[in-house]
Design a protein around this motif. Structure first.
Motif, PDB file in Angstrom:
ATOM      1  N   ASN A 115       0.786  -1.433   0.009  1.00 50.07           N
ATOM      2  CA  ASN A 115      -0.177  -0.045  -0.152  1.00 50.07           C
ATOM      3  C   ASN A 115       0.684   1.223   0.130  1.00 50.07           C
ATOM      4  O   ASN A 115       0.173   2.334  -0.382  1.00 50.07           O
ATOM      5  N   LEU A 116       1.933   1.262   0.339  1.00 51.26           N
ATOM      6  CA  LEU A 116       2.867   2.418   0.347  1.00 51.26           C
ATOM      7  C   LEU A 116       3.715   2.575  -0.786  1.00 51.26           C
ATOM      8  O   LEU A 116       4.813   1.733  -0.870  1.00 51.26           O
ATOM      9  N   LYS A 117       3.241   3.610  -1.727  1.00 49.76           N
ATOM     10  CA  LYS A 117       4.213   3.725  -3.035  1.00 49.76           C
ATOM     11  C   LYS A 117       5.068   4.929  -2.790  1.00 49.76           C
ATOM     12  O   LYS A 117       4.392   6.048  -2.845  1.00 49.76           O
ATOM     13  N   ALA A 118       6.252   4.950  -2.893  1.00 55.16           N
ATOM     14  CA  ALA A 118       7.075   6.385  -3.046  1.00 55.16           C
ATOM     15  C   ALA A 118       8.113   5.958  -3.907  1.00 55.16           C
ATOM     16  O   ALA A 118       9.002   5.324  -3.587  1.00 55.16           O
ATOM     17  N   GLY A 119       8.054   6.439  -5.213  1.00 57.06           N
ATOM     18  CA  GLY A 119       8.931   6.162  -6.310  1.00 57.06           C
ATOM     19  C   GLY A 119      10.595   6.159  -5.910  1.00 57.06           C
ATOM     20  O   GLY A 119      11.262   5.220  -6.436  1.00 57.06           O
ATOM     21  N   TRP A 120      10.932   7.164  -5.208  1.00 60.52           N
ATOM     22  CA  TRP A 120      12.333   7.293  -5.118  1.00 60.52           C
ATOM     23  C   TRP A 120      12.906   6.512  -3.853  1.00 60.52           C
ATOM     24  O   TRP A 120      13.933   6.764  -3.513  1.00 60.52           O
ATOM     25  N   SER A 121      12.023   6.172  -2.833  1.00 59.03           N
ATOM     26  CA  SER A 121      12.349   5.490  -1.631  1.00 59.03           C
ATOM     27  C   SER A 121      12.916   4.226  -1.674  1.00 59.03           C
ATOM     28  O   SER A 121      12.626   3.678  -2.691  1.00 59.03           O
ATOM     29  N   ARG A 122      13.532   3.661  -0.880  1.00 56.79           N
ATOM     30  CA  ARG A 122      13.858   2.413  -0.589  1.00 56.79           C
ATOM     31  C   ARG A 122      13.405   1.823   0.579  1.00 56.79           C
ATOM     32  O   ARG A 122      13.100   2.375   1.552  1.00 56.79           O
ATOM     33  N   SER A 123      12.920   0.593   0.450  1.00 60.53           N
ATOM     34  CA  SER A 123      12.090  -0.075   1.910  1.00 60.53           C
ATOM     35  C   SER A 123      12.739  -1.248   2.011  1.00 60.53           C
ATOM     36  O   SER A 123      13.175  -1.933   1.090  1.00 60.53           O
ATOM     37  N   PHE A 124      12.686  -1.702   3.301  1.00 52.96           N
ATOM     38  CA  PHE A 124      13.098  -2.987   3.825  1.00 52.96           C
ATOM     39  C   PHE A 124      12.016  -3.706   4.610  1.00 52.96           C
ATOM     40  O   PHE A 124      11.127  -2.694   5.375  1.00 52.96           O
ATOM     41  N   TYR A 125      11.615  -4.951   4.495  1.00 54.04           N
ATOM     42  CA  TYR A 125      10.428  -5.624   5.124  1.00 54.04           C
ATOM     43  C   TYR A 125      10.736  -6.645   5.807  1.00 54.04           C
ATOM     44  O   TYR A 125      11.962  -7.538   5.543  1.00 54.04           O
ATOM     45  N   ALA A 126      10.251  -6.929   7.258  1.00 54.86           N
ATOM     46  CA  ALA A 126      10.758  -7.995   8.102  1.00 54.86           C
ATOM     47  C   ALA A 126      10.400  -9.282   7.274  1.00 54.86           C
ATOM     48  O   ALA A 126       9.326  -9.512   6.452  1.00 54.86           O
ATOM     49  N   PRO A 127      11.087 -10.322   7.269  1.00 57.32           N
ATOM     50  CA  PRO A 127      12.084 -10.724   8.131  1.00 57.32           C
ATOM     51  C   PRO A 127      13.562 -10.095   7.499  1.00 57.32           C
ATOM     52  O   PRO A 127      14.561 -10.563   8.060  1.00 57.32           O
ATOM     53  N   ASP A 128      13.380  -9.620   6.551  1.00 54.52           N
ATOM     54  CA  ASP A 128      14.764  -9.421   5.605  1.00 54.52           C
ATOM     55  C   ASP A 128      15.344  -8.032   5.779  1.00 54.52           C
ATOM     56  O   ASP A 128      15.792  -7.499   4.761  1.00 54.52           O
ATOM     57  N   ILE A 129      15.095  -7.494   7.014  1.00 48.76           N
ATOM     58  CA  ILE A 129      16.054  -6.011   7.167  1.00 48.76           C
ATOM     59  C   ILE A 129      17.426  -6.131   7.642  1.00 48.76           C
ATOM     60  O   ILE A 129      17.430  -6.895   8.639  1.00 48.76           O
ATOM     61  N   ARG A 130      18.080  -5.689   7.052  1.00 51.36           N
ATOM     62  CA  ARG A 130      19.485  -5.635   7.485  1.00 51.36           C
ATOM     63  C   ARG A 130      19.688  -5.008   8.815  1.00 51.36           C
ATOM     64  O   ARG A 130      19.222  -4.118   9.032  1.00 51.36           O
ATOM     65  N   ASN A 131      20.814  -5.444   9.503  1.00 53.07           N
ATOM     66  CA  ASN A 131      21.096  -5.138  10.933  1.00 53.07           C
ATOM     67  C   ASN A 131      21.548  -3.699  10.675  1.00 53.07           C
ATOM     68  O   ASN A 131      21.580  -2.740  11.629  1.00 53.07           O
ATOM     69  N   LYS A 132      22.354  -3.158   9.565  1.00 59.15           N
ATOM     70  CA  LYS A 132      22.964  -2.046   9.478  1.00 59.15           C
ATOM     71  C   LYS A 132      21.660  -0.969   9.401  1.00 59.15           C
ATOM     72  O   LYS A 132      21.927   0.096   9.811  1.00 59.15           O
ATOM     73  N   SER A 133      20.797  -1.373   8.523  1.00 59.08           N
ATOM     74  CA  SER A 133      19.498  -0.396   8.479  1.00 59.08           C
ATOM     75  C   SER A 133      18.792  -0.344   9.997  1.00 59.08           C
ATOM     76  O   SER A 133      18.444   0.739  10.171  1.00 59.08           O
ATOM     77  N   VAL A 134      18.573  -1.172  10.325  1.00 58.68           N
ATOM     78  CA  VAL A 134      18.128  -1.347  11.907  1.00 58.68           C
ATOM     79  C   VAL A 134      18.869  -0.461  12.764  1.00 58.68           C
ATOM     80  O   VAL A 134      18.323   0.580  13.470  1.00 58.68           O
ATOM     81  N   SER A 135      20.229  -0.420  12.964  1.00 59.12           N
ATOM     82  CA  SER A 135      21.137   0.189  13.679  1.00 59.12           C
ATOM     83  C   SER A 135      20.962   1.836  13.274  1.00 59.12           C
ATOM     84  O   SER A 135      21.018   2.672  14.488  1.00 59.12           O
ATOM     85  N   LYS A 136      20.795   1.958  11.976  1.00 56.25           N
ATOM     86  CA  LYS A 136      20.853   3.410  11.881  1.00 56.25           C
ATOM     87  C   LYS A 136      19.593   4.025  12.005  1.00 56.25           C
ATOM     88  O   LYS A 136      19.503   5.153  12.579  1.00 56.25           O
ATOM     89  N   VAL A 137      18.345   3.330  11.672  1.00 54.34           N
ATOM     90  CA  VAL A 137      17.063   4.070  12.021  1.00 54.34           C
ATOM     91  C   VAL A 137      17.071   4.008  13.652  1.00 54.34           C
ATOM     92  O   VAL A 137      16.264   5.130  14.205  1.00 54.34           O
ATOM     93  N   VAL A 138      17.325   3.339  14.511  1.00 54.17           N
ATOM     94  CA  VAL A 138      17.178   3.380  16.103  1.00 54.17           C
ATOM     95  C   VAL A 138      18.130   4.460  16.402  1.00 54.17           C
ATOM     96  O   VAL A 138      17.500   5.336  17.172  1.00 54.17           O
ATOM     97  N   LYS A 139      19.332   4.747  16.020  1.00 56.95           N
ATOM     98  CA  LYS A 139      20.114   5.834  16.185  1.00 56.95           C
ATOM     99  C   LYS A 139      19.373   7.385  15.851  1.00 56.95           C
ATOM    100  O   LYS A 139      19.391   8.022  16.557  1.00 56.95           O
ATOM    101  N   ILE A 140      18.737   7.356  14.741  1.00 59.07           N
ATOM    102  CA  ILE A 140      18.104   8.564  14.241  1.00 59.07           C
ATOM    103  C   ILE A 140      16.821   8.749  14.744  1.00 59.07           C
ATOM    104  O   ILE A 140      16.538   9.903  15.231  1.00 59.07           O
ATOM    105  N   PHE A 141      15.830   7.811  14.879  1.00 58.89           N
ATOM    106  CA  PHE A 141      14.566   7.755  15.033  1.00 58.89           C
ATOM    107  C   PHE A 141      14.245   7.773  16.792  1.00 58.89           C
ATOM    108  O   PHE A 141      13.712   8.686  17.128  1.00 58.89           O
ATOM    109  N   ASP A 142      14.809   6.656  17.385  1.00 60.48           N
ATOM    110  CA  ASP A 142      14.597   6.555  18.922  1.00 60.48           C
ATOM    111  C   ASP A 142      15.496   5.403  19.378  1.00 60.48           C
ATOM    112  O   ASP A 142      15.282   4.085  19.077  1.00 60.48           O
ATOM    113  N   PRO A 143      16.621   5.768  19.972  1.00 59.81           N
ATOM    114  CA  PRO A 143      17.325   4.898  20.721  1.00 59.81           C
ATOM    115  C   PRO A 143      16.955   4.048  21.730  1.00 59.81           C
ATOM    116  O   PRO A 143      17.431   2.853  21.950  1.00 59.81           O
ATOM    117  N   ALA A 144      15.483   4.155  22.271  1.00 58.84           N
ATOM    118  CA  ALA A 144      14.929   3.207  23.000  1.00 58.84           C
ATOM    119  C   ALA A 144      14.030   2.261  22.196  1.00 58.84           C
ATOM    120  O   ALA A 144      13.191   1.489  22.822  1.00 58.84           O
TER     121      ALA A 144
END
Length: 108
Positions: free
Chosen positions: A14-43
């Motif tokens: 349902n979410l279409k944004a042409g220029w974005s890139r998306s990752f979906y469980a269970p195939d989300i890279r640890n590197k991506s998780v680490s970055k979003v946690v740092k930027i969005f919410d360390p908790a």
């Protein structure tokens, strides 16, 4: 895990944004998780992340959304992230127009 996969499927379909890139469980890279946690919410509970949508121009995760099993984080450039719980959503409206579509989420 089933809830994460169900949310990931809903976002993927349902979410279409042409220029974005998306990752979906269970195939989300640890590197991506680490970055979003740092930027969005360390908790943030990393085990609850169902989907990541990176809308940043240079793929830095500084703009986008993180869908968890409990709610959604949204961050725009130069703004602090906001979070809302799925249970707080009262109404969602989406529309399509020739040039640009949109979504309005109203909550408590």
């Amino acid at each position: 895990m089933e809830r994460k996969r169900a949310i990931a499927k809903i976002v993927r379909e349902n979410l279409k944004a042409g220029w974005s890139r998306s990752f979906y469980a269970p195939d989300i890279r640890n590197k991506s998780v680490s970055k979003v946690v740092k930027i969005f919410d360390p908790a943030m509970d990393t085990n609850s992340i169902a989907a990541i949508v990176d809308m940043s121009l240079f793929r830095t995760y500084t703009q986008g959304m993180v869908f968890t099993t409990q709610g959604v984080y949204y961050k725009d450039y130069f703004e602090k992230p906001i979070y809302f719980n799925y249970l707080d959503i009262i109404e969602i409206q989406t529309w399509k127009a020739k040039k640009d579509g949109g979504t309005l989420v109203q909550g408590q």
